[in-house]
Design a protein around this motif. Structure first.
Motif, PDB file in Angstrom:
ATOM      1  N   VAL A 164      80.589  17.321  59.372  1.00 12.57           N
ATOM      2  CA  VAL A 164      80.167  17.156  60.898  1.00 12.57           C
ATOM      3  C   VAL A 164      80.885  15.525  61.757  1.00 12.57           C
ATOM      4  CG1 VAL A 164      80.106  19.237  61.789  1.00 12.57           C
ATOM      5  CG2 VAL A 164      78.101  17.108  61.819  1.00 12.57           C
ATOM      6  N   ASP A 165      81.376  15.043  62.095  1.00  9.03           N
ATOM      7  CA  ASP A 165      81.583  13.846  62.551  1.00  9.03           C
ATOM      8  C   ASP A 165      80.461  13.240  63.890  1.00  9.03           C
ATOM      9  OD1 ASP A 165      82.319  11.120  62.446  1.00  9.03           O
ATOM     10  OD2 ASP A 165      84.040  11.351  64.053  1.00  9.03           O
ATOM     11  N   SER A 166      78.952  13.622  63.419  1.00 10.41           N
ATOM     12  CA  SER A 166      78.164  13.057  64.448  1.00 10.41           C
ATOM     13  C   SER A 166      77.318  12.243  64.264  1.00 10.41           C
ATOM     14  CB  SER A 166      76.672  14.480  64.502  1.00 10.41           C
ATOM     15  OG  SER A 166      76.867  14.923  62.608  1.00 10.41           O
ATOM     16  N   GLU A 167      77.489  11.342  63.226  1.00  9.63           N
ATOM     17  CA  GLU A 167      77.135   9.988  62.918  1.00  9.63           C
ATOM     18  C   GLU A 167      77.683   8.912  64.066  1.00  9.63           C
ATOM     19  OE1 GLU A 167      75.060  10.268  60.623  1.00  9.63           O
ATOM     20  OE2 GLU A 167      75.523  10.624  59.455  1.00  9.63           O
ATOM     21  N   PRO A 168      78.643   9.195  64.182  1.00  3.43           N
ATOM     22  CA  PRO A 168      79.102   8.000  65.629  1.00  3.43           C
ATOM     23  C   PRO A 168      78.550   8.188  67.401  1.00  3.43           C
ATOM     24  CG  PRO A 168      81.544   7.825  64.471  1.00  3.43           C
ATOM     25  CD  PRO A 168      79.934   9.304  64.221  1.00  3.43           C
ATOM     26  N   LEU A 169      77.888   9.486  67.286  1.00  2.00           N
ATOM     27  CA  LEU A 169      77.121  10.453  68.386  1.00  2.00           C
ATOM     28  C   LEU A 169      75.846   9.927  68.077  1.00  2.00           C
ATOM     29  CD1 LEU A 169      78.918  13.635  68.938  1.00  2.00           C
ATOM     30  CD2 LEU A 169      79.525  11.279  69.584  1.00  2.00           C
ATOM     31  N   ALA A 170      75.326   9.834  67.016  1.00  2.00           N
ATOM     32  CA  ALA A 170      73.685   9.922  67.023  1.00  2.00           C
ATOM     33  C   ALA A 170      73.664   8.303  67.069  1.00  2.00           C
ATOM     34  CB  ALA A 170      73.240   9.979  65.590  1.00  2.00           C
ATOM     35  N   LEU A 171      74.804   7.228  66.818  1.00  2.00           N
ATOM     36  CA  LEU A 171      74.652   5.821  66.461  1.00  2.00           C
ATOM     37  C   LEU A 171      74.032   5.509  68.045  1.00  2.00           C
ATOM     38  CD1 LEU A 171      74.836   2.973  65.200  1.00  2.00           C
ATOM     39  CD2 LEU A 171      77.281   3.501  65.884  1.00  2.00           C
ATOM     40  N   ARG A 172      74.751   6.412  68.424  1.00  2.00           N
ATOM     41  CA  ARG A 172      75.242   5.757  70.728  1.00  2.00           C
ATOM     42  C   ARG A 172      73.411   6.236  70.965  1.00  2.00           C
ATOM     43  NH1 ARG A 172      79.043   9.307  74.018  1.00  2.00           N
ATOM     44  NH2 ARG A 172      80.045   9.129  72.171  1.00  2.00           N
ATOM     45  N   VAL A 173      73.285   7.404  70.701  1.00  2.00           N
ATOM     46  CA  VAL A 173      71.832   8.034  71.313  1.00  2.00           C
ATOM     47  C   VAL A 173      70.684   6.554  71.060  1.00  2.00           C
ATOM     48  CG1 VAL A 173      70.739   9.408  71.294  1.00  2.00           C
ATOM     49  CG2 VAL A 173      72.214  10.361  71.330  1.00  2.00           C
ATOM     50  N   CYS A 174      70.939   6.551  69.281  1.00  2.00           N
ATOM     51  CA  CYS A 174      69.604   5.210  68.536  1.00  2.00           C
ATOM     52  C   CYS A 174      69.757   4.316  69.541  1.00  2.00           C
ATOM     53  CB  CYS A 174      70.117   5.158  67.357  1.00  2.00           C
ATOM     54  SG  CYS A 174      69.335   6.483  66.733  1.00  2.00           S
ATOM     55  N   LEU A 175      71.268   3.289  69.512  1.00  2.00           N
ATOM     56  CA  LEU A 175      71.387   2.312  70.475  1.00  2.00           C
ATOM     57  C   LEU A 175      70.421   2.488  71.908  1.00  2.00           C
ATOM     58  CD1 LEU A 175      74.996   1.093  69.683  1.00  2.00           C
ATOM     59  CD2 LEU A 175      73.252   0.165  69.202  1.00  2.00           C
ATOM     60  N   GLU A 176      71.015   3.077  72.517  1.00  2.00           N
ATOM     61  CA  GLU A 176      70.740   3.709  73.798  1.00  2.00           C
ATOM     62  C   GLU A 176      69.204   3.767  73.559  1.00  2.00           C
ATOM     63  OE1 GLU A 176      71.692   6.895  75.165  1.00  2.00           O
ATOM     64  OE2 GLU A 176      73.978   6.743  75.865  1.00  2.00           O
TER      65      GLU A 176
ATOM     66  N   LEU B  49      81.000   5.446  59.177  1.00  2.00           N
ATOM     67  CA  LEU B  49      80.400   3.452  59.768  1.00  2.00           C
ATOM     68  C   LEU B  49      79.583   3.689  58.638  1.00  2.00           C
ATOM     69  CD1 LEU B  49      77.530   6.362  62.917  1.00  2.00           C
ATOM     70  CD2 LEU B  49      79.936   4.788  62.755  1.00  2.00           C
ATOM     71  N   THR B  50      79.262   3.533  57.124  1.00  2.00           N
ATOM     72  CA  THR B  50      79.219   3.466  56.150  1.00  2.00           C
ATOM     73  C   THR B  50      80.235   2.473  55.363  1.00  2.00           C
ATOM     74  OG1 THR B  50      77.445   4.914  55.992  1.00  2.00           O
ATOM     75  CG2 THR B  50      77.643   3.127  54.151  1.00  2.00           C
ATOM     76  N   PRO B  51      79.239   1.009  55.272  1.00  2.00           N
ATOM     77  CA  PRO B  51      80.503   0.351  54.304  1.00  2.00           C
ATOM     78  C   PRO B  51      80.927   0.684  53.061  1.00  2.00           C
ATOM     79  CG  PRO B  51      78.875  -1.096  55.638  1.00  2.00           C
ATOM     80  CD  PRO B  51      78.470   0.311  55.662  1.00  2.00           C
ATOM     81  N   ALA B  52      81.934   0.708  52.177  1.00  2.00           N
ATOM     82  CA  ALA B  52      82.289   1.107  50.712  1.00  2.00           C
ATOM     83  C   ALA B  52      80.684   0.024  50.008  1.00  2.00           C
ATOM     84  CB  ALA B  52      83.900   1.206  50.812  1.00  2.00           C
ATOM     85  N   GLU B  53      80.733  -0.608  50.360  1.00  2.00           N
ATOM     86  CA  GLU B  53      80.035  -1.344  49.452  1.00  2.00           C
ATOM     87  C   GLU B  53      79.061  -1.082  48.884  1.00  2.00           C
ATOM     88  OE1 GLU B  53      80.044  -4.533  53.182  1.00  2.00           O
ATOM     89  OE2 GLU B  53      81.503  -3.194  51.405  1.00  2.00           O
ATOM     90  N   TRP B  54      77.859  -0.396  50.260  1.00  2.00           N
ATOM     91  CA  TRP B  54      77.183   0.063  50.597  1.00  2.00           C
ATOM     92  C   TRP B  54      77.190   1.539  49.982  1.00  2.00           C
ATOM     93  CZ3 TRP B  54      74.501  -0.178  55.446  1.00  2.00           C
ATOM     94  CH2 TRP B  54      74.118  -1.622  56.321  1.00  2.00           C
TER      95      TRP B  54
END
Length: 223
Positions: free
Chosen positions: A25-37, A197-202
């Protein structure tokens, strides 16, 4: 993009263990937004990269411990409460499945399950919202069930035991650095999804195939 595995003679994969958030599920961008707030409101202004680095793939108790250490117990309580409320609201309004995951699951003829840092309640909501829950019902495992969440191997080893498959015959599909670290610690092959969201090198490292299109996964699993 797909890095080659470094297991040319590895045993045949008999179980695919999927992470949930960011993989199904593509929830990470949503969680990111909440954490930023919440960070801005409570006095810990975090960048997107810092949130991905600190929180992505970690259990709620691990995130709470970081907030408590930085801001204190009262702020950690407030963060946890508001995170649940706000994320639940935008999940209902905006959540979708990860691009290509349904056709990928259709194409995989290997048994699969979920092992996620998220709580069962949250997964029932997100998987239900996207229509994916019936594909995994009865084969969903949460960090709630083990002593130590990712990057410890406990959750993946627990899932393998419950499914009756040896760790060396398991493949883990993850989108976080902590998830691929947990898979390596468990002695499992890992497939790091770098389409989020995670960079490939990570994600890159021993025993890990990095790829950026979920539709490539079925072929990678049998390569």
């Amino acid at each position: 993009m797909a890095a080659k595995p470094d297991h040319p003679t590895a045993p045949r994969i008999e179980l695919v263990i999927f992470d949930c958030d960011g993989v199904l599920v593509d929830s990470e961008p949503l969680a990111l937004r909440v954490c930023l707030e919440l960070g801005a409101e409570l006095g810990w202004p975090l960048t997107e990269r810092e949130i991905v680095d600190r929180f992505l793939g970690r259990s709620e108790r691990a995130v709470r411990a970081q907030v408590s250490e930085r801001l204190g117990e009262a702020a950690a309580d407030r963060w946890a409460e508001q995170y649940q409320l706000r994320l639940a609201e935008i999940i209902e309004e905006e959540l979708t499945e990860v691009d290509g995951i349904s056709e990928t699951l259709d194409a995989i003829d290997i048994p699969y399950c979920i092992a996620s840092s998220g709580r069962h309640e949250k997964m029932r909501r997100t998987l239900g919202r996207t229509g994916l829950y019936p594909r995994f019902a009865g084969r969903i495992f949460s960090a709630e069930e083990v002593a130590h969440g990712k990057p410890a191997p406990d959750l993946f080893l627990h899932a393998a035991r419950q499914m009756g498959v040896a760790p060396e015959r398991c493949a883990v599909v993850e989108d976080s650095q902590y998830g691929v670290q947990a898979a390596r610690a468990a002695g499992m092959r890992s497939f790091g999804y770098a389409g989020g969201l995670t960079p490939a090198e990570w994600l890159a490292g021993p025993g890990t195939v990095v790829f950026d299109d979920m539709r490539k996964l079925p072929a990678l699993l049998t390569a």
